[in-house]
Scaffold this active site. Structure first.
Site, PDB file in Angstrom:
ATOM      1  N   ASP A   2      -3.413   6.199  -2.886  1.00  0.00           N
ATOM      2  CA  ASP A   2      -2.238   5.580  -2.260  1.00  0.00           C
ATOM      3  C   ASP A   2      -1.664   4.526  -3.211  1.00  0.00           C
ATOM      4  O   ASP A   2      -2.147   4.358  -4.334  1.00  0.00           O
ATOM      5  CB  ASP A   2      -2.568   5.029  -0.868  1.00  0.00           C
ATOM      6  N   GLY A  47      -1.905  -0.823  15.284  1.00  0.00           N
ATOM      7  CA  GLY A  47      -1.932  -2.212  14.855  1.00  0.00           C
ATOM      8  C   GLY A  47      -0.886  -2.477  13.782  1.00  0.00           C
ATOM      9  O   GLY A  47      -0.645  -3.619  13.414  1.00  0.00           O
ATOM     10  N   THR A  48      -0.276  -1.444  13.253  1.00  0.00           N
ATOM     11  CA  THR A  48       0.659  -1.628  12.145  1.00  0.00           C
ATOM     12  C   THR A  48       2.081  -1.163  12.451  1.00  0.00           C
ATOM     13  O   THR A  48       3.002  -1.465  11.706  1.00  0.00           O
ATOM     14  CB  THR A  48       0.188  -0.859  10.886  1.00  0.00           C
ATOM     15  N   GLU A  97     -12.534   5.551   6.746  1.00  0.00           N
ATOM     16  CA  GLU A  97     -11.536   5.980   7.712  1.00  0.00           C
ATOM     17  C   GLU A  97     -11.109   7.384   7.280  1.00  0.00           C
ATOM     18  O   GLU A  97     -11.144   7.717   6.097  1.00  0.00           O
ATOM     19  CB  GLU A  97     -10.330   5.045   7.703  1.00  0.00           C
ATOM     20  N   ALA A  98     -10.661   8.179   8.248  1.00  0.00           N
ATOM     21  CA  ALA A  98     -10.259   9.548   7.937  1.00  0.00           C
ATOM     22  C   ALA A  98      -9.183   9.564   6.838  1.00  0.00           C
ATOM     23  O   ALA A  98      -9.142  10.470   6.011  1.00  0.00           O
ATOM     24  CB  ALA A  98      -9.751  10.235   9.194  1.00  0.00           C
ATOM     25  N   ASN A  99      -8.337   8.514   6.793  1.00  0.00           N
ATOM     26  CA  ASN A  99      -7.252   8.480   5.809  1.00  0.00           C
ATOM     27  C   ASN A  99      -7.723   8.268   4.372  1.00  0.00           C
ATOM     28  O   ASN A  99      -6.911   8.240   3.451  1.00  0.00           O
ATOM     29  CB  ASN A  99      -6.235   7.412   6.193  1.00  0.00           C
ATOM     30  N   SER A 149       0.798  -1.224   0.000  1.00  0.00           N
ATOM     31  CA  SER A 149       0.000   0.000   0.000  1.00  0.00           C
ATOM     32  C   SER A 149       0.833   1.278   0.000  1.00  0.00           C
ATOM     33  O   SER A 149       1.624   1.498  -0.900  1.00  0.00           O
ATOM     34  CB  SER A 149      -0.933  -0.073   1.211  1.00  0.00           C
TER      35      SER A 149
HETATM   36  C1  LIG Z   1      -4.542   6.530  12.476  1.00  0.00           C
HETATM   37  C2  LIG Z   1      -4.459   5.754  11.225  1.00  0.00           C
HETATM   38  O1  LIG Z   1      -4.507   6.332  10.130  1.00  0.00           O
HETATM   39  N1  LIG Z   1      -4.334   4.425  11.338  1.00  0.00           N
HETATM   40  C3  LIG Z   1      -4.208   3.537  10.169  1.00  0.00           C
HETATM   41  C4  LIG Z   1      -3.171   2.478  10.435  1.00  0.00           C
HETATM   42  O2  LIG Z   1      -3.565   1.744  11.580  1.00  0.00           O
HETATM   43  P1  LIG Z   1      -2.818   1.798  12.996  1.00  0.00           P
HETATM   44  O3  LIG Z   1      -3.409   0.619  13.745  1.00  0.00           O
HETATM   45  O4  LIG Z   1      -3.207   3.116  13.579  1.00  0.00           O
HETATM   46  O5  LIG Z   1      -1.359   1.705  12.732  1.00  0.00           O
HETATM   47  O6  LIG Z   1      -3.086   1.587   9.329  1.00  0.00           O
HETATM   48  C5  LIG Z   1      -4.297   0.855   9.087  1.00  0.00           C
HETATM   49  C6  LIG Z   1      -4.049  -0.130   7.963  1.00  0.00           C
HETATM   50  O7  LIG Z   1      -3.700   0.518   6.777  1.00  0.00           O
HETATM   51  C7  LIG Z   1      -5.426   1.832   8.770  1.00  0.00           C
HETATM   52  O8  LIG Z   1      -6.601   1.100   8.617  1.00  0.00           O
HETATM   53  C8  LIG Z   1      -5.546   2.860   9.906  1.00  0.00           C
HETATM   54  O9  LIG Z   1      -6.488   3.843   9.575  1.00  0.00           O
HETATM   55 MG   LIG Z   2      -3.802   1.053   0.440  1.00  0.00          MG
END
Ligand SMILES: CC(=O)N[C@H]1[C@@H](OP(=O)(O)O)O[C@H](CO)[C@@H](O)[C@@H]1O
Ligand SMILES: [Mg+2]
Length: 539
Positions: free
Chosen positions: A285, A504-505, A381-383, A67
């Site tokens: 993306d 989580g990532t 999601e906001a992103n 991604s």
């Molecule tokens: C705040 C933020 O943008 N978090 C992202 C990011 O997750 P985190 O668990 O916050 O690392 O990566 C995810 C997978 O791509 C996406 O689903 C999520 O929106």
């Molecule tokens: Mg992607």
């Protein structure tokens, strides 16, 4: 029908040895530096075959992508038969397989899973797969094919695709010949379906100006250019789409200083951008499942219209169409967000649009699931990752309703077109882009009008590194910390909306803060980050 060949499985595994690391199937599947991924992909291939057999030969998808991550990363994830994310309980099996220490242990684990899950080893296994434009992609496809051959799975390589295109194809294969047939099982079928739906949705409408689309130098570039061939031209009343950052010849440019994640994270346009004030811009993306819009205002201020804005725009438009078509009663619309959604967007949906909002934990699988509770579930999601789901009952109502007036007829036709335009399997940047363009054309809006629907609350996102992020356990859709004990009480003493949760990532805790002014939001984020540091340092 082919079955698993134990000798081949062990030999294949020996070609792609486990590098002595611990892996975990997370929110985005497995994702890491590409040179660590060979054994993981091999094992994911085995799991795909098991999953397909468990589901009596329904086709499973495997997508190789990282991604928005840097070019040297890669990743792999599985797609379930209806085009959804892999069922959560199977994530653990993926993790187990990826961590089997030796080739023999892997074979034993494969057999054990097969028997524990009561899988018929003679059932057919069918897998389709694709990859993004990363340099490591073709090598990893090799690892995947070795696994599928060893497992005796039929397989089809769809080569380069966006992630949502693969999700689309998986659903098409598995619904073929049923009453739920989703579309032709080909990349061209995807363009034809979306192109025809877009034409229909734009009937009697004029697009409101050009849009420049930054494709992150990823797979979205060539695929968007292909899609354009199926859309009405500018002269025919179509949208004027300018494609930029579509260089996939140099994969080292992927996501570098461009793309949806760059724009969202840095709150600025890609440095290469040459657009003028008020011009409409969008960024995808690296695998084209996210899209955000932006522009610079007359005063030269950067303005981002992210996933929250797309969700509110879509919910408002669908609400209008429901009323205008006479179907409002059959089309209960709801919006699904995460705690990262700007509070002003939530307030706008509840107070202005008068629609319910559900908040779920981070990760699209949670949002997607919650969205199925409505006739029309809008989730983002906001992103910028999200889509709109229509329930079977809603689809039926939209397909069979008898309009009572020309106005009802027109609204109904647009609704029908949207059910085809919007990817029902997963957030899809190409489909979402066209959705936004359709809505702006119908409302006759430019960026300014869209932005003026509500005013975002100033907010701040901070990343805090701690000794062990797993100490931070969030509850209530991740809005409150249950552990470490006492941390939430400290956060509750502060003024404004803020929360902390383990990513989580990434190996970090994220702090989000929102308040009435920029200064207050920064201050709040700083204070909550300190609470996290303080509790995170404790033994
Ligand atoms: C705040 C933020 O943008 N978090 C992202 C990011 O997750 P985190 O668990 O916050 O690392 O990566 C995810 C997978 O791509 C996406 O689903 C999520 O929106
Ligand atoms: Mg992607």
């Amino acid at each position: 029908m082919a079955i698993m060949d134990p000798k081949k499985l062990v030999e294949g595994s020996a070609k792609h040895p486990q590098p002595g690391k611990v892996f975990q199937y997370g929110t985005a599947g497995f994702r890491m530096k590409a040179n660590l991924l060979d054994s993981v992909v091999y094992r994911v291939g085995l799991l795909a075959a098991l999953r397909s057999r468990k589901l009596n030969g329904q086709t499973i998808g495997v997508m190789i992508t990282a991604s928005h991550n840097p070019p040297e990363d890669n990743g792999v994830k599985l797609v379930d038969p209806m085009g959804e994310m892999l069922e959560a309980s199977w994530e653990a099996y993926a993790t187990l397989l990826a961590n089997a220490a030796t080739d023999e242990a892997l074979l034993e684990l494969y057999k054990k899973l097969s028997s524990d899950l009561k899988i018929n080893g003679e059932a057919p296994a069918r897998v389709i797969f694709a990859r993004d434009t990363r340099a490591s992609g073709s090598r990893l496809v090799g690892c995947l094919i070795d696994a599928l051959e060893a497992a005796g799975a039929e397989h089809t390589d769809f080569k380069l695709l966006t992630t949502p295109q693969l999700h689309y194809l998986v659903r098409c294969v598995n619904t073929k010949g049923t009453q739920y047939e989703y579309g032709d099982v080909s990349e061209q079928g995807y363009y034809e379906k979306i192109g025809a739906a877009f034409k229909r949705a734009m009937k009697h409408r004029k697009s409101s100006g050009a849009v420049t689309v930054d494709c992150a130098n990823g797979v979205g570039g060539p695929k968007l250019k292909e899609l354009l061939k199926y859309l009405p031209t500018k002269a025919e009343g179509g949208v004027d789409i300018k494609v930029i950052n579509d260089d996939v010849v140099k994969p080292e440019n992927l996501n570098v200083q461009c793309g949806a994640d760059f724009v969202k994270t840095n709150q600025r346009a890609p440095p290469s951008s040459t657009t003028k004030p008020l011009e409409r811009c969008a960024s995808l993306d690296g695998d084209a499942d996210r899209v955000v819009y932006y522009f610079t205002s007359d005063e030269n201020i950067f303005r981002l219209l992210d996933g929250d804005r797309i969700a509110t725009l879509a919910a408002s438009f669908l609400g209008d169409l429901g009323r205008q078509s006479g179907l409002a009663e059959h089309l209960k619309i709801g919006v699904v967000q995460t705690a990262y959604a700007n509070g002003a967007s939530t307030q706008y949906v509840e107070s202005n649009l008068k629609l319910p909002v559900i908040c779920t934990p981070t990760g699209v699988k949670h949002l997607h699931h919650a969205a199925t509770r409505f006739d029309i579930g809008v989730y983002f999601e906001a992103n910028g990752h999200g889509t709109v789901l229509f329930s079977p009952a809603a689809l039926k109502a939209i397909a069979t309703h008898e309009p009572q007036s020309p106005a009802q007829q027109a609204a109904l036709e647009t609704l029908q077109a949207l059910t085809e335009l919007i990817n029902q399997t997963v957030g899809d940047a190409l489909s979402d882009l066209l959705l936004v363009e359709v809505i702006l054309a119908h409302k006759n809006w430019g960026m300014r009008e869209w932005l003026d629907t509500y005013v975002d609350l100033p907010n701040r996102l901070v990343r805090v590194e701690v000794r062990d992020r797993n100490m931070f356990v969030a509850v209530d859709a991740e809005r409150r910390l249950e552990s470490p004990p006492g941390a939430q009480a400290e956060i509750d003493k502060l003024v404004g909306r803020s929360f902390a949760r383990a990513s989580g990532t990434e190996d970090a805790v994220r702090v989000y803060a929102e308040a009435a002014t920029r200064g207050e939001a920064d201050d709040l984020a700083g204070k909550v980050a300190n609470v996290v540091r303080q509790f995170g340092a404790a033994a």
